[in-house]
Design an enzyme around this catalytic site. Structure first.
Site, PDB file in Angstrom:
ATOM      1  N   ASN A  57      39.263 -55.288  -0.244  1.00  0.00           N
ATOM      2  CA  ASN A  57      39.262 -54.236   0.864  1.00  0.00           C
ATOM      3  C   ASN A  57      39.999 -54.790   2.529  1.00  0.00           C
ATOM      4  OD1 ASN A  57      37.054 -55.273   1.799  1.00  0.00           O
ATOM      5  ND2 ASN A  57      35.477 -53.103   1.214  1.00  0.00           N
ATOM      6  N   GLU A  78      24.685 -61.435  11.183  1.00  0.00           N
ATOM      7  CA  GLU A  78      25.810 -61.886  10.415  1.00  0.00           C
ATOM      8  C   GLU A  78      27.157 -63.431  11.755  1.00  0.00           C
ATOM      9  OE1 GLU A  78      28.412 -58.291   9.627  1.00  0.00           O
ATOM     10  OE2 GLU A  78      26.080 -58.015   8.624  1.00  0.00           O
ATOM     11  N   TYR A 109      25.239 -61.332   2.410  1.00  0.00           N
ATOM     12  CA  TYR A 109      25.341 -59.597   1.852  1.00  0.00           C
ATOM     13  C   TYR A 109      24.258 -59.416   1.041  1.00  0.00           C
ATOM     14  CZ  TYR A 109      30.292 -59.245   1.911  1.00  0.00           C
ATOM     15  OH  TYR A 109      31.736 -58.681   1.910  1.00  0.00           O
ATOM     16  N   HIS A 122      35.575 -57.439   6.623  1.00  0.00           N
ATOM     17  CA  HIS A 122      34.188 -56.518   6.832  1.00  0.00           C
ATOM     18  C   HIS A 122      33.796 -56.457   8.791  1.00  0.00           C
ATOM     19  CE1 HIS A 122      30.085 -56.484   6.803  1.00  0.00           C
ATOM     20  NE2 HIS A 122      30.042 -57.511   8.076  1.00  0.00           N
ATOM     21  N   LYS A 164      39.523 -60.795   5.007  1.00  0.00           N
ATOM     22  CA  LYS A 164      38.290 -61.238   3.579  1.00  0.00           C
ATOM     23  C   LYS A 164      39.354 -62.019   2.467  1.00  0.00           C
ATOM     24  CE  LYS A 164      34.736 -57.798   2.765  1.00  0.00           C
ATOM     25  NZ  LYS A 164      34.553 -56.403   1.303  1.00  0.00           N
TER      26      LYS A 164
HETATM   27  P1  IDP Z   1      31.435 -51.351   3.999  1.00  0.00           P
HETATM   28  O1  IDP Z   1      32.110 -53.273   3.658  1.00  0.00           O
HETATM   29  O2  IDP Z   1      32.283 -50.496   4.672  1.00  0.00           O
HETATM   30  O3  IDP Z   1      30.361 -52.448   4.665  1.00  0.00           O
HETATM   31  P2  IDP Z   1      29.328 -52.066   2.135  1.00  0.00           P
HETATM   32  O4  IDP Z   1      29.169 -50.958   1.248  1.00  0.00           O
HETATM   33  O5  IDP Z   1      28.285 -52.820   2.966  1.00  0.00           O
HETATM   34  O6  IDP Z   1      30.835 -51.001   2.357  1.00  0.00           O
HETATM   35  O7  IDP Z   1      29.653 -53.599   0.891  1.00  0.00           O
HETATM   36  C1  IDP Z   1      29.927 -54.437   0.847  1.00  0.00           C
HETATM   37  C2  IDP Z   1      31.302 -55.090  -0.014  1.00  0.00           C
HETATM   38  O8  IDP Z   1      31.021 -54.999  -0.962  1.00  0.00           O
HETATM   39  C3  IDP Z   1      32.846 -53.590   0.585  1.00  0.00           C
HETATM   40  O9  IDP Z   1      33.523 -53.804   1.421  1.00  0.00           O
HETATM   41  C4  IDP Z   1      33.469 -53.771  -0.927  1.00  0.00           C
HETATM   42  O10 IDP Z   1      34.051 -55.208  -0.897  1.00  0.00           O
HETATM   43  C5  IDP Z   1      32.387 -54.387  -1.753  1.00  0.00           C
HETATM   44  N1  IDP Z   1      31.991 -53.243  -2.617  1.00  0.00           N
HETATM   45  C6  IDP Z   1      31.589 -52.288  -1.801  1.00  0.00           C
HETATM   46  N2  IDP Z   1      30.840 -51.202  -2.884  1.00  0.00           N
HETATM   47  C7  IDP Z   1      31.416 -51.715  -4.129  1.00  0.00           C
HETATM   48  C8  IDP Z   1      31.570 -50.952  -5.722  1.00  0.00           C
HETATM   49  O11 IDP Z   1      31.001 -49.765  -5.719  1.00  0.00           O
HETATM   50  N3  IDP Z   1      32.820 -51.880  -6.309  1.00  0.00           N
HETATM   51  C9  IDP Z   1      32.985 -52.936  -6.020  1.00  0.00           C
HETATM   52  N4  IDP Z   1      33.123 -53.227  -5.144  1.00  0.00           N
HETATM   53  C10 IDP Z   1      32.306 -52.697  -3.933  1.00  0.00           C
HETATM   54 MG    MG Z   2      28.111 -53.206   4.832  1.00  0.00          MG
END
Ligand code: IDP
Ligand code: MG
Length: 157
Positions: A135, A149, A68, A138, A28
């Site tokens: 984070n 994707e 997304y 992805h 990212k």
């Molecule tokens: P993942 O990337 O571990 O699969 P997902 O739940 O699919 O996690 O969420 C996609 C992305 O959205 C996350 O990697 C993170 O960057 C962001 N994200 C998820 N939950 C939150 C939140 O509660 N606040 C802000 N950003 C979030």
């Molecule tokens: Mg996810």
């Protein structure tokens, strides 16, 4: 002296070789900005997975809405999209047996504060004041997501 030939595994029968799985990995914009692209690729390769495609991509709102789709409408959706538009993303197709699960394991938990040490998010990520948004990586979460994707980020593949 060991006879090298004795230690050589017999050639795999193509009919019995499971199809190699593929996953979409994204470094990212926070990871690219912090110079962590190489470190993420190093960990994928060190684990033993192959790189089928690597490209620096500037995302668009349309691409991110498709990528997304499951998160559209959630409170963190628009800030997430703004973050993903804040700089280039390194898009990667990694391959190998069970690579979808394997890369999710390398990435660690979504929340970088809680992600276990030893994982990409645990070792290299933290809360920068935006909780779990930034984070670093992805990774696709299922074969269906991976196919969808990869088609979005690498339409020609
Ligand atoms: P993942 O990337 O571990 O699969 P997902 O739940 O699919 O996690 O969420 C996609 C992305 O959205 C996350 O990697 C993170 O960057 C962001 N994200 C998820 N939950 C939150 C939140 O509660 N606040 C802000 N950003 C979030
Ligand atoms: Mg996810």
């Amino acid at each position: 002296m060991t006879d090298v030939a004795e230690n050589t595994l017999p050639a795999a029968d193509p009919a019995e070789t499971p199809a190699v799985e593929r996953t979409l990995v994204l470094v990212k914009p926070d990871g690219v900005r912090r110079g962590l692209s190489g470190e993420v690729l190093r960990r994928i390769e060190a684990k033993g997975y192959g790189l089928a495609a690597v490209q620096l991509v500037t995302a668009t709102p349309e691409l991110l809405e498709a990528h997304y789709a499951e998160h559209v409408g959630k409170p963190f959706y628009q800030p997430l999209v703004d973050f993903m538009l804040s700089g280039p993303t390194l898009a990667v197709v990694a391959e190998g047996q069970d690579v979808i699960k394997g890369f999710r394991s390398l990435a660690g938990a979504t929340n970088p504060t809680e992600a276990a040490p030893g994982t990409i998010r645990g070792d290299l990520g933290r809360d920068w004041g935006v909780k779990v948004q930034q984070n670093i990586v992805h990774g696709s979460d299922s074969p269906e997501s991976a196919a969808r994707e990869i088609g979005l980020w690498f339409p020609g593949l």
